[in-house]
Design an enzyme around this catalytic site. Structure first.
Site, PDB file in Angstrom:
ATOM      1  N   ARG A 102       0.815  -1.218   0.000  1.00 50.11           N
ATOM      2  CA  ARG A 102       0.000   0.000   0.000  1.00 50.11           C
ATOM      3  C   ARG A 102       0.845   1.264   0.000  1.00 50.11           C
ATOM      4  O   ARG A 102       0.368   2.341  -0.317  1.00 50.11           O
ATOM      5  CB  ARG A 102      -0.910   0.032   1.233  1.00 50.11           C
ATOM      6  CG  ARG A 102      -1.871  -1.133   1.325  1.00 50.11           C
ATOM      7  CD  ARG A 102      -2.497  -1.206   2.694  1.00 50.11           C
ATOM      8  NE  ARG A 102      -1.440  -1.443   3.682  1.00 50.11           N
ATOM      9  CZ  ARG A 102      -1.570  -1.224   4.997  1.00 50.11           C
ATOM     10  NH1 ARG A 102      -2.695  -0.755   5.481  1.00 50.11           N
ATOM     11  NH2 ARG A 102      -0.580  -1.488   5.815  1.00 50.11           N
ATOM     12  N   GLU A 124       6.699   7.440  11.707  1.00 52.54           N
ATOM     13  CA  GLU A 124       6.563   8.584  12.609  1.00 52.54           C
ATOM     14  C   GLU A 124       7.708   9.523  12.314  1.00 52.54           C
ATOM     15  O   GLU A 124       8.866   9.134  12.420  1.00 52.54           O
ATOM     16  CB  GLU A 124       6.640   8.142  14.077  1.00 52.54           C
ATOM     17  CG  GLU A 124       5.436   7.408  14.566  1.00 52.54           C
ATOM     18  CD  GLU A 124       5.582   6.971  16.035  1.00 52.54           C
ATOM     19  OE1 GLU A 124       6.708   7.021  16.585  1.00 52.54           O
ATOM     20  OE2 GLU A 124       4.566   6.569  16.601  1.00 52.54           O
ATOM     21  N   GLN A 150       6.721  25.190  15.491  1.00 52.93           N
ATOM     22  CA  GLN A 150       6.471  25.692  14.138  1.00 52.93           C
ATOM     23  C   GLN A 150       6.933  24.652  13.129  1.00 52.93           C
ATOM     24  O   GLN A 150       8.008  24.077  13.273  1.00 52.93           O
ATOM     25  CB  GLN A 150       7.250  27.000  13.930  1.00 52.93           C
ATOM     26  CG  GLN A 150       7.073  27.622  12.559  1.00 52.93           C
ATOM     27  CD  GLN A 150       7.807  28.963  12.439  1.00 52.93           C
ATOM     28  OE1 GLN A 150       7.906  29.719  13.395  1.00 52.93           O
ATOM     29  NE2 GLN A 150       8.325  29.245  11.262  1.00 52.93           N
ATOM     30  N   ASP A 151       6.111  24.394  12.105  1.00 50.35           N
ATOM     31  CA  ASP A 151       6.477  23.527  10.988  1.00 50.35           C
ATOM     32  C   ASP A 151       6.595  24.367   9.731  1.00 50.35           C
ATOM     33  O   ASP A 151       5.769  25.254   9.493  1.00 50.35           O
ATOM     34  CB  ASP A 151       5.407  22.449  10.743  1.00 50.35           C
ATOM     35  CG  ASP A 151       5.448  21.325  11.758  1.00 50.35           C
ATOM     36  OD1 ASP A 151       6.376  21.287  12.584  1.00 50.35           O
ATOM     37  OD2 ASP A 151       4.548  20.467  11.719  1.00 50.35           O
ATOM     38  N   ASN A 152       7.603  24.082   8.914  1.00 47.40           N
ATOM     39  CA  ASN A 152       7.824  24.804   7.673  1.00 47.40           C
ATOM     40  C   ASN A 152       7.931  23.826   6.509  1.00 47.40           C
ATOM     41  O   ASN A 152       8.418  22.702   6.676  1.00 47.40           O
ATOM     42  CB  ASN A 152       9.122  25.613   7.745  1.00 47.40           C
ATOM     43  CG  ASN A 152       9.094  26.643   8.844  1.00 47.40           C
ATOM     44  OD1 ASN A 152       8.089  27.306   9.061  1.00 47.40           O
ATOM     45  ND2 ASN A 152      10.201  26.784   9.546  1.00 47.40           N
ATOM     46  N   ARG A 169      19.517  27.234  -0.428  1.00 47.48           N
ATOM     47  CA  ARG A 169      18.891  28.111   0.567  1.00 47.48           C
ATOM     48  C   ARG A 169      19.783  28.119   1.803  1.00 47.48           C
ATOM     49  O   ARG A 169      20.069  27.090   2.377  1.00 47.48           O
ATOM     50  CB  ARG A 169      17.494  27.615   0.924  1.00 47.48           C
ATOM     51  CG  ARG A 169      16.514  27.678  -0.234  1.00 47.48           C
ATOM     52  CD  ARG A 169      15.120  27.234   0.205  1.00 47.48           C
ATOM     53  NE  ARG A 169      14.167  27.266  -0.870  1.00 47.48           N
ATOM     54  CZ  ARG A 169      13.388  28.296  -1.168  1.00 47.48           C
ATOM     55  NH1 ARG A 169      13.466  29.403  -0.451  1.00 47.48           N
ATOM     56  NH2 ARG A 169      12.535  28.223  -2.168  1.00 47.48           N
ATOM     57  N   HIS A 199      21.222  30.242   7.124  1.00 48.24           N
ATOM     58  CA  HIS A 199      20.424  31.135   7.963  1.00 48.24           C
ATOM     59  C   HIS A 199      20.453  30.691   9.420  1.00 48.24           C
ATOM     60  O   HIS A 199      20.545  29.499   9.711  1.00 48.24           O
ATOM     61  CB  HIS A 199      18.968  31.158   7.492  1.00 48.24           C
ATOM     62  CG  HIS A 199      18.823  31.496   6.043  1.00 48.24           C
ATOM     63  ND1 HIS A 199      17.875  30.937   5.240  1.00 48.24           N
ATOM     64  CD2 HIS A 199      19.524  32.354   5.244  1.00 48.24           C
ATOM     65  CE1 HIS A 199      17.982  31.419   4.015  1.00 48.24           C
ATOM     66  NE2 HIS A 199      18.981  32.276   3.987  1.00 48.24           N
ATOM     67  N   LYS A 232      16.190  22.628  14.906  1.00 41.62           N
ATOM     68  CA  LYS A 232      15.400  22.207  13.749  1.00 41.62           C
ATOM     69  C   LYS A 232      15.526  20.705  13.525  1.00 41.62           C
ATOM     70  O   LYS A 232      16.589  20.124  13.756  1.00 41.62           O
ATOM     71  CB  LYS A 232      15.879  22.930  12.486  1.00 41.62           C
ATOM     72  CG  LYS A 232      15.679  24.422  12.531  1.00 41.62           C
ATOM     73  CD  LYS A 232      16.240  25.111  11.301  1.00 41.62           C
ATOM     74  CE  LYS A 232      16.018  26.621  11.412  1.00 41.62           C
ATOM     75  NZ  LYS A 232      16.695  27.346  10.341  1.00 41.62           N
ATOM     76  N   HIS A 256      21.841  27.089   9.165  1.00 43.79           N
ATOM     77  CA  HIS A 256      21.321  25.955   8.406  1.00 43.79           C
ATOM     78  C   HIS A 256      21.121  26.344   6.947  1.00 43.79           C
ATOM     79  O   HIS A 256      20.744  27.471   6.643  1.00 43.79           O
ATOM     80  CB  HIS A 256      19.974  25.505   9.002  1.00 43.79           C
ATOM     81  CG  HIS A 256      19.282  24.483   8.169  1.00 43.79           C
ATOM     82  ND1 HIS A 256      18.115  24.748   7.484  1.00 43.79           N
ATOM     83  CD2 HIS A 256      19.609  23.198   7.882  1.00 43.79           C
ATOM     84  CE1 HIS A 256      17.748  23.667   6.833  1.00 43.79           C
ATOM     85  NE2 HIS A 256      18.631  22.717   7.040  1.00 43.79           N
TER      86      HIS A 256
END
Length: 184
Positions: free
Chosen positions: A23, A28, A46-48, A58, A61, A70, A117
């Site tokens: 399937r 998790e 917070q999720d991004n 990127r 930062h 993170k 990061h």
């Protein structure tokens, strides 16, 4: 889950348990109890989601006083993920580590608070999800030049697509001490 240490104390590669059958798969991506049992007692707030094309880079930062830990994962595609210790007073100040994260291995990188990061995209497109343990504070962000020769990140691309902010980031030696997070 399996946890692998990197060359920088506190930066970890996490391999969650993945359950696959005809399937698809289930895993998790975060479980506070399992993380706490491994010494990672962190509460994410917070999720991004970042969607980027091939050769986009990127970063690098960081937050100066509202530091963020993170948990980073490429849920589609393949990236090279990087953490640089920019904590003033740290014994590993200016050192970096990196790892390939992709949608096949499902590996994650845990980056402690106070690290810069960044990542570059190695596939046609990548969708990167990351959790943060502190809210983003726009006036508190710092940027480190992605190609700072003193840091020496070995990016697996030579001509990245960058934002104006990332192109103009300063070298670590040129960042005033009051614009760096503090090692605790």
């Amino acid at each position: 889950m399996k946890i692998q240490e990197t060359s920088l104390p506190g930066v970890l590669i996490i391999e969650p348990s993945v359950f696959s059958d005809h399937r698809g798969l289930f895993m998790e991506t975060y479980h506070s109890g399992r993380f706490a049992a491994h010494g990672l007692d962190v509460k994410f707030v917070q999720d991004n989601l970042s969607i980027s094309g091939e050769n986009v880079l990127r970063g690098l930062h960081y937050q100066i006083t509202h530091v963020q830990a993170k948990l980073v994962q490429a849920v589609q595609g393949r990236i090279f993920d990087v953490a640089v210790d920019v904590r003033k007073g740290s014994p590993t100040f200016g050192q970096w580590t990196g790892a390939v994260l992709d949608d096949e291995s499902h590996r994650q990188m845990f980056i402690p608070a106070g690290f810069a990061h960044g990542f570059c995209v190695l596939s046609k497109e990548a969708r990167v999800c990351y959790k943060c343990d502190a809210l983003y504070a726009p006036g508190d962000e710092g940027t480190l030049l992605w190609s700072d020769p003193d840091v020496g990140v070995e990016w697996p691309l030579s001509d990245p697509i960058l934002s104006e902010k990332d192109q103009a980031g300063p070298r670590l030696k040129d960042i005033p001490p009051n614009r760096l997070p503090v090692y605790k």
